[in-house]
Scaffold this motif. Structure first.
Motif, PDB file in Angstrom:
ATOM      1  N   PRO A  11      10.411   3.419 -26.667  1.00  0.00           N
ATOM      2  CA  PRO A  11       9.043   3.923 -26.497  1.00  0.00           C
ATOM      3  C   PRO A  11       8.379   3.460 -25.203  1.00  0.00           C
ATOM      4  CG  PRO A  11       9.218   2.492 -28.438  1.00  0.00           C
ATOM      5  CD  PRO A  11      10.570   2.614 -27.840  1.00  0.00           C
ATOM      6  N   GLU A  12       8.774   2.291 -24.701  1.00  0.00           N
ATOM      7  CA  GLU A  12       8.186   1.790 -23.461  1.00  0.00           C
ATOM      8  C   GLU A  12       8.582   2.657 -22.270  1.00  0.00           C
ATOM      9  OE1 GLU A  12       8.425  -2.126 -20.619  1.00  0.00           O
ATOM     10  OE2 GLU A  12       8.659  -2.418 -22.770  1.00  0.00           O
ATOM     11  N   LEU A  13       9.849   3.027 -22.201  1.00  0.00           N
ATOM     12  CA  LEU A  13      10.306   3.900 -21.128  1.00  0.00           C
ATOM     13  C   LEU A  13       9.629   5.266 -21.231  1.00  0.00           C
ATOM     14  CD1 LEU A  13      12.117   4.408 -18.687  1.00  0.00           C
ATOM     15  CD2 LEU A  13      13.924   5.091 -20.276  1.00  0.00           C
ATOM     16  N   ALA A  14       9.509   5.773 -22.453  1.00  0.00           N
ATOM     17  CA  ALA A  14       8.844   7.062 -22.655  1.00  0.00           C
ATOM     18  C   ALA A  14       7.390   6.992 -22.176  1.00  0.00           C
ATOM     19  CB  ALA A  14       8.911   7.467 -24.119  1.00  0.00           C
ATOM     20  N   ALA A  15       6.709   5.911 -22.521  1.00  0.00           N
ATOM     21  CA  ALA A  15       5.303   5.750 -22.116  1.00  0.00           C
ATOM     22  C   ALA A  15       5.188   5.649 -20.595  1.00  0.00           C
ATOM     23  CB  ALA A  15       4.701   4.522 -22.789  1.00  0.00           C
ATOM     24  N   CYS A  16       6.103   4.914 -19.978  1.00  0.00           N
ATOM     25  CA  CYS A  16       6.075   4.780 -18.515  1.00  0.00           C
ATOM     26  C   CYS A  16       6.295   6.126 -17.828  1.00  0.00           C
ATOM     27  CB  CYS A  16       7.147   3.792 -18.062  1.00  0.00           C
ATOM     28  SG  CYS A  16       6.761   2.089 -18.408  1.00  0.00           S
ATOM     29  N   ILE A  59      16.065   8.224 -15.224  1.00  0.00           N
ATOM     30  CA  ILE A  59      14.624   7.958 -15.262  1.00  0.00           C
ATOM     31  C   ILE A  59      14.306   6.668 -14.522  1.00  0.00           C
ATOM     32  CG2 ILE A  59      12.688   7.360 -16.765  1.00  0.00           C
ATOM     33  CD1 ILE A  59      13.939   9.326 -18.835  1.00  0.00           C
ATOM     34  N   CYS A  60      15.079   5.631 -14.799  1.00  0.00           N
ATOM     35  CA  CYS A  60      14.837   4.361 -14.111  1.00  0.00           C
ATOM     36  C   CYS A  60      15.004   4.517 -12.607  1.00  0.00           C
ATOM     37  CB  CYS A  60      15.764   3.273 -14.663  1.00  0.00           C
ATOM     38  SG  CYS A  60      15.332   2.734 -16.324  1.00  0.00           S
ATOM     39  N   GLY A  68      13.103  -0.311 -16.798  1.00  0.00           N
ATOM     40  CA  GLY A  68      12.407   0.864 -17.298  1.00  0.00           C
ATOM     41  C   GLY A  68      10.899   0.778 -17.276  1.00  0.00           C
ATOM     42  N   SER A  69      10.318  -0.219 -16.626  1.00  0.00           N
ATOM     43  CA  SER A  69       8.858  -0.275 -16.573  1.00  0.00           C
ATOM     44  C   SER A  69       8.403   0.018 -15.155  1.00  0.00           C
ATOM     45  CB  SER A  69       8.340  -1.645 -17.012  1.00  0.00           C
ATOM     46  OG  SER A  69       8.779  -2.638 -16.121  1.00  0.00           O
ATOM     47  N   VAL A  70       7.230   0.584 -15.054  1.00  0.00           N
ATOM     48  CA  VAL A  70       6.696   0.927 -13.735  1.00  0.00           C
ATOM     49  C   VAL A  70       5.200   0.678 -13.748  1.00  0.00           C
ATOM     50  CG1 VAL A  70       6.343   3.373 -14.288  1.00  0.00           C
ATOM     51  CG2 VAL A  70       6.577   2.694 -11.922  1.00  0.00           C
ATOM     52  N   GLY A  71       4.704   0.106 -12.680  1.00  0.00           N
ATOM     53  CA  GLY A  71       3.270  -0.095 -12.538  1.00  0.00           C
ATOM     54  C   GLY A  71       2.792   0.709 -11.355  1.00  0.00           C
TER      55      GLY A  71
END
Length: 115
Positions: A11-16, A59-60, A68-71
């Motif tokens: 879900p974190e990757l999807a949200a990002c 995606i990454c 998998g996180s992006v700011g």
């Protein structure tokens, strides 16, 4: 028939990805095209928050993120901020419309017939 590849929930990757897509002003189809997948594949993955290993890697790579996180606050390309990139994207999307308007104006000015 081989079927679809195994997916894992993230879900974190999807949200990002959702946040990045919305902040970038992109459509699902344009993001899917950048990822090299069908729009239905991207839509299904986002609806279920699950991704194949291949899609997760794409995606990454697209987000240029570790884990998998992006700011977006710190996102930049050669010193261009996320805000500037969004403005550039909007401008680029206006180019086909501007070309059409210019062509119509030139045809009218020449008194010719539109082709």
């Amino acid at each position: 028939m081989a079927g679809r590849p195994k997916r894992s929930v993230d879900p974190e990757l999807a949200a990002c990805l959702r946040r990045w897509r919305q902040d970038s002003g992109l459509t699902h189809s344009s993001v899917a095209e950048q990822l090299g997948v069908a729009t239905s594949t991207l839509t299904r993955s986002l609806e279920t928050d699950s991704f194949s290993a291949d899609l997760r890697g794409r995606i990454c790579g697209l987000l240029d993120a570790e884990g998998g996180s992006v700011g977006l606050a710190g996102l930049s390309v050669d010193g261009i901020s996320a805000k500037d990139l969004r403005l550039l994207h909007k401008f680029v999307n206006l180019i086909p419309r501007a070309e059409r308007i210019l062509k119509e104006a030139l045809v009218r000015r020449a008194g010719g017939v539109k082709s």
